[in-house]
Design a protein around this motif. Structure first.
Motif, mmCIF file in Angstrom:
data_model
loop_
_atom_site.group_PDB
_atom_site.id
_atom_site.type_symbol
_atom_site.label_atom_id
_atom_site.label_comp_id
_atom_site.label_asym_id
_atom_site.label_seq_id
_atom_site.Cartn_x
_atom_site.Cartn_y
_atom_site.Cartn_z
ATOM 1 N N GLY A 22 4.964 13.964 12.481
ATOM 2 C CA GLY A 22 4.939 14.231 11.386
ATOM 3 C C GLY A 22 5.863 15.723 10.618
ATOM 4 O O GLY A 22 6.662 16.246 11.283
ATOM 5 N N THR A 91 -7.570 12.142 6.836
ATOM 6 C CA THR A 91 -7.426 11.262 7.502
ATOM 7 C C THR A 91 -6.505 10.114 6.693
ATOM 8 O O THR A 91 -7.535 9.817 5.968
ATOM 9 C CB THR A 91 -8.251 10.830 8.741
ATOM 10 N N VAL A 92 -5.336 9.587 7.153
ATOM 11 C CA VAL A 92 -4.325 8.811 6.665
ATOM 12 C C VAL A 92 -5.316 7.103 7.223
ATOM 13 O O VAL A 92 -5.575 6.614 7.070
ATOM 14 C CB VAL A 92 -3.272 8.574 6.625
ATOM 15 N N ARG A 93 -4.618 7.479 8.429
ATOM 16 C CA ARG A 93 -5.027 5.921 9.774
ATOM 17 C C ARG A 93 -5.591 6.605 10.792
ATOM 18 O O ARG A 93 -6.742 6.711 10.687
ATOM 19 C CB ARG A 93 -3.241 5.185 9.488
ATOM 20 N N THR A 94 -4.814 7.457 11.986
ATOM 21 C CA THR A 94 -5.287 8.313 12.702
ATOM 22 C C THR A 94 -4.859 9.935 12.094
ATOM 23 O O THR A 94 -5.580 10.729 13.108
ATOM 24 C CB THR A 94 -5.274 7.973 14.179
ATOM 25 N N ARG A 95 -4.360 10.770 11.752
ATOM 26 C CA ARG A 95 -4.187 12.200 11.589
ATOM 27 C C ARG A 95 -4.132 12.239 10.182
ATOM 28 O O ARG A 95 -4.285 10.982 9.632
ATOM 29 C CB ARG A 95 -2.402 11.668 12.561
ATOM 30 N N GLU A 97 -3.580 14.399 6.534
ATOM 31 C CA GLU A 97 -2.067 14.269 5.107
ATOM 32 C C GLU A 97 -2.566 15.649 4.516
ATOM 33 O O GLU A 97 -4.333 15.702 4.371
ATOM 34 C CB GLU A 97 -1.666 13.073 4.816
ATOM 35 N N GLN A 118 1.572 13.634 8.896
ATOM 36 C CA GLN A 118 1.145 14.078 10.172
ATOM 37 C C GLN A 118 1.538 12.707 11.103
ATOM 38 O O GLN A 118 1.385 12.204 12.003
ATOM 39 C CB GLN A 118 0.348 14.197 10.972
ATOM 40 N N GLU A 119 1.278 11.546 9.971
ATOM 41 C CA GLU A 119 1.208 10.043 10.418
ATOM 42 C C GLU A 119 3.306 10.104 10.405
ATOM 43 O O GLU A 119 3.706 10.651 10.291
ATOM 44 C CB GLU A 119 1.690 9.453 9.658
ATOM 45 N N TYR A 123 5.255 5.523 6.893
ATOM 46 C CA TYR A 123 3.998 5.150 5.943
ATOM 47 C C TYR A 123 3.508 6.227 5.189
ATOM 48 O O TYR A 123 2.860 6.130 4.452
ATOM 49 C CB TYR A 123 3.424 5.657 6.712
ATOM 50 N N THR A 157 -1.755 5.088 3.176
ATOM 51 C CA THR A 157 -1.327 6.477 2.845
ATOM 52 C C THR A 157 -1.412 6.324 1.447
ATOM 53 O O THR A 157 -2.269 7.639 0.437
ATOM 54 C CB THR A 157 -0.144 7.002 3.013
#
Length: 181
Positions: A22, A91-95, A97, A118-119, A123, A157
């Motif tokens: 990221g 958290t966006v997906r797993t990390r 922002e 951080q994704e 994305y 996102t």
């Protein structure tokens, strides 16, 4: 104060993780100065939301809160309020922002920028997509796919961003304007 320490630790983790995956684009200080270039003072105030305030904010934003600790930044030039901003870390997906969402004195979005993502960067939408929020107000709704275009490959996102903007509108209504429902 436990939540404050947790919030600060999250921001530190975002910056520390930037070397592994990221990108960190701006610090909080850089983002606030860029959002309010004419300000001669930017004050930060941390609010500990009551259960009632948290419930009201979640209802207004149609989005959940990760914490009842909220820091709002107020920019001034002399005695004039230029606007308010919040650094929304989620958290966006797993990390995580981090976005800065700044409203002008009338409550319109004047700045929406990614501070850390951080994704994987594929994305993350282009800045032009984030600019679609500029000039928007709380009554605009801001649901992805309805009021705001979605971005193929960045669905999570775009949803997280729209929620962050709606949360800022709700913070502004409840904490700045002291709206009652």
């Amino acid at each position: 104060y436990k939540s404050l320490i947790l919030g600060m630790n999250i921001l530190v983790l975002i910056v520390a993780a930037s070397g592994a995956m990221g990108t960190v684009f701006d610090t909080q200080e850089q983002a606030l100065k860029a959002a309010f270039p004419g300000a001669d003072q930017i004050e930060s105030e941390t609010h500990v939301l009551s259960a009632s305030q948290a419930e009201q904010i979640e209802a207004l934003a149609s989005a959940s809160l990760d914490s009842r600790l909220v820091t709002l930044h107020t920019a001034r030039k002399g005695d004039q309020v230029l606007g308010h901003a919040h650094i929304d870390v989620h958290t966006v997906r797993t990390r995580p922002e981090a976005l800065i969402v700044a409203l002008d004195a009338e409550g319109k979005v004047m700045t929406l920028r990614v501070l850390a993502f951080q994704e994987p960067l594929e994305y993350m939408p282009a800045q032009g997509w984030y600019d679609l929020f500029l000039g928007r107000v709380r009554s605009d709704g801001l649901k992805v796919g309805h009021d705001i275009d979605g971005v193929t490959g960045a669905t999570l996102t775009t949803r997280a961003t729209a929620e962050a903007v709606r949360r800022m509108f709700a913070y502004h209504s409840v904490l700045v304007q002291k709206e009652s429902r």
